[in-house]
Design a protein around this motif. Sequence first.
Motif, PDB file in Angstrom:
ATOM      1  N   ALA A  53      51.599 136.400   4.139  1.00 38.23           N
ATOM      2  CA  ALA A  53      50.407 137.085   3.631  1.00 38.23           C
ATOM      3  C   ALA A  53      49.353 136.038   3.316  1.00 38.23           C
ATOM      4  CB  ALA A  53      50.746 137.885   2.378  1.00 38.23           C
ATOM      5  N   GLY A  54      48.097 136.460   3.310  1.00 40.69           N
ATOM      6  CA  GLY A  54      47.013 135.544   2.990  1.00 40.69           C
ATOM      7  C   GLY A  54      45.697 136.274   2.885  1.00 40.69           C
ATOM      8  N   LYS A  55      44.637 135.480   2.787  1.00 41.63           N
ATOM      9  CA  LYS A  55      43.284 136.007   2.618  1.00 41.63           C
ATOM     10  C   LYS A  55      42.383 135.371   3.674  1.00 41.63           C
ATOM     11  CE  LYS A  55      41.868 136.488  -1.578  1.00 41.63           C
ATOM     12  NZ  LYS A  55      41.359 136.274  -2.940  1.00 41.63           N
ATOM     13  N   VAL A  56      41.554 136.181   4.329  1.00 39.69           N
ATOM     14  CA  VAL A  56      40.632 135.665   5.332  1.00 39.69           C
ATOM     15  C   VAL A  56      39.597 134.778   4.639  1.00 39.69           C
ATOM     16  CG1 VAL A  56      38.878 136.265   7.045  1.00 39.69           C
ATOM     17  CG2 VAL A  56      40.942 137.673   6.835  1.00 39.69           C
ATOM     18  N   LEU A  57      39.513 133.532   5.093  1.00 41.98           N
ATOM     19  CA  LEU A  57      38.504 132.611   4.566  1.00 41.98           C
ATOM     20  C   LEU A  57      37.164 132.872   5.236  1.00 41.98           C
ATOM     21  CD1 LEU A  57      40.461 129.253   4.488  1.00 41.98           C
ATOM     22  CD2 LEU A  57      39.720 130.618   2.540  1.00 41.98           C
ATOM     23  N   ARG A  58      37.203 132.999   6.542  1.00 37.62           N
ATOM     24  CA  ARG A  58      36.014 133.329   7.323  1.00 37.62           C
ATOM     25  C   ARG A  58      36.482 133.811   8.697  1.00 37.62           C
ATOM     26  NH1 ARG A  58      36.347 128.003   6.605  1.00 37.62           N
ATOM     27  NH2 ARG A  58      36.644 126.643   8.388  1.00 37.62           N
ATOM     28  N   PHE A  59      35.663 134.679   9.298  1.00 34.44           N
ATOM     29  CA  PHE A  59      35.951 135.168  10.637  1.00 34.44           C
ATOM     30  C   PHE A  59      34.634 135.441  11.331  1.00 34.44           C
ATOM     31  CE2 PHE A  59      36.784 138.580  13.720  1.00 34.44           C
ATOM     32  CZ  PHE A  59      37.661 137.898  14.537  1.00 34.44           C
ATOM     33  N   ASP A  60      34.426 134.848  12.486  1.00 30.00           N
ATOM     34  CA  ASP A  60      33.212 135.010  13.270  1.00 30.00           C
ATOM     35  C   ASP A  60      33.497 136.033  14.367  1.00 30.00           C
ATOM     36  OD1 ASP A  60      31.159 134.752  15.213  1.00 30.00           O
ATOM     37  OD2 ASP A  60      30.737 132.710  14.541  1.00 30.00           O
ATOM     38  N   GLU A  61      32.935 137.244  14.192  1.00 32.08           N
ATOM     39  CA  GLU A  61      33.147 138.319  15.168  1.00 32.08           C
ATOM     40  C   GLU A  61      32.671 137.937  16.560  1.00 32.08           C
ATOM     41  OE1 GLU A  61      32.272 142.599  14.603  1.00 32.08           O
ATOM     42  OE2 GLU A  61      31.792 141.951  12.561  1.00 32.08           O
ATOM     43  N   VAL A  62      31.551 137.241  16.648  1.00 32.46           N
ATOM     44  CA  VAL A  62      30.963 136.890  17.937  1.00 32.46           C
ATOM     45  C   VAL A  62      31.847 135.892  18.681  1.00 32.46           C
ATOM     46  CG1 VAL A  62      28.965 135.856  19.078  1.00 32.46           C
ATOM     47  CG2 VAL A  62      28.638 137.371  17.118  1.00 32.46           C
ATOM     48  N   ARG A  63      32.259 134.861  17.990  1.00 31.66           N
ATOM     49  CA  ARG A  63      33.100 133.845  18.624  1.00 31.66           C
ATOM     50  C   ARG A  63      34.564 134.278  18.705  1.00 31.66           C
ATOM     51  NH1 ARG A  63      30.144 128.928  15.645  1.00 31.66           N
ATOM     52  NH2 ARG A  63      28.457 128.693  17.130  1.00 31.66           N
ATOM     53  N   GLY A  64      34.948 135.193  17.823  1.00 31.09           N
ATOM     54  CA  GLY A  64      36.291 135.753  17.888  1.00 31.09           C
ATOM     55  C   GLY A  64      37.380 134.923  17.238  1.00 31.09           C
ATOM     56  N   TYR A  65      37.002 134.074  16.302  1.00 36.82           N
ATOM     57  CA  TYR A  65      38.031 133.313  15.601  1.00 36.82           C
ATOM     58  C   TYR A  65      37.632 133.024  14.169  1.00 36.82           C
ATOM     59  CZ  TYR A  65      35.287 129.035  16.172  1.00 36.82           C
ATOM     60  OH  TYR A  65      34.298 128.078  16.108  1.00 36.82           O
ATOM     61  N   GLY A  66      38.610 132.577  13.386  1.00 35.38           N
ATOM     62  CA  GLY A  66      38.369 132.245  11.990  1.00 35.38           C
ATOM     63  C   GLY A  66      39.603 131.609  11.390  1.00 35.38           C
ATOM     64  N   PHE A  67      39.688 131.644  10.056  1.00 34.00           N
ATOM     65  CA  PHE A  67      40.795 131.004   9.359  1.00 34.00           C
ATOM     66  C   PHE A  67      41.279 131.854   8.192  1.00 34.00           C
ATOM     67  CE2 PHE A  67      38.597 127.689  11.588  1.00 34.00           C
ATOM     68  CZ  PHE A  67      39.639 126.952  12.147  1.00 34.00           C
TER      69      PHE A  67
END
Length: 144
Positions: free
Chosen positions: A6-20
């Motif tokens: 389990a975790g929490k989304v730090l950031r996600f870029d919808e356009v580029r399609g990736y995050g952490f």
Amino acid sequence: MAVLTAGKVLRFDEVRGYGFIAPEVGDEDVFMHANDLVDEKYLYQEGSQVEFFLEMGEKGPKASNIRLVHQSSSHQVPRGGLAARPAVAAAAVDGERSVSPADDFSQELTEALLDSVGSLTGDQIKQVRACVVDIAEARGWVAP
């Protein structure tokens, strides 16, 4: 071997399609890619709680089969629908209105539609929103 984490989304870029993702256990951020999302990618916002399988990729930890556990309450429709939420006054910048009540209502309505009916297209949301905002303005529920 993949481990359910389990975790929490730090950031996600919808356009580029990736995050952490910041995992609950461990100190290394985990890479996430749009191809590994279970839900619609627009739902993965900063702070979203997620569950995923933690794997080791070529460049470090990688998440797969990522699903939302909890959505931010700021995007949920209050009990009783939108009418239960008090009217929000327009924001003021140097004494001038920067957002009209109708624009604010339109934004809240868009978020409610996205959260409530995930299968609507962007064009369908625009059509429903325009109709509802017209009705709200005609009845005096929001100022134009």
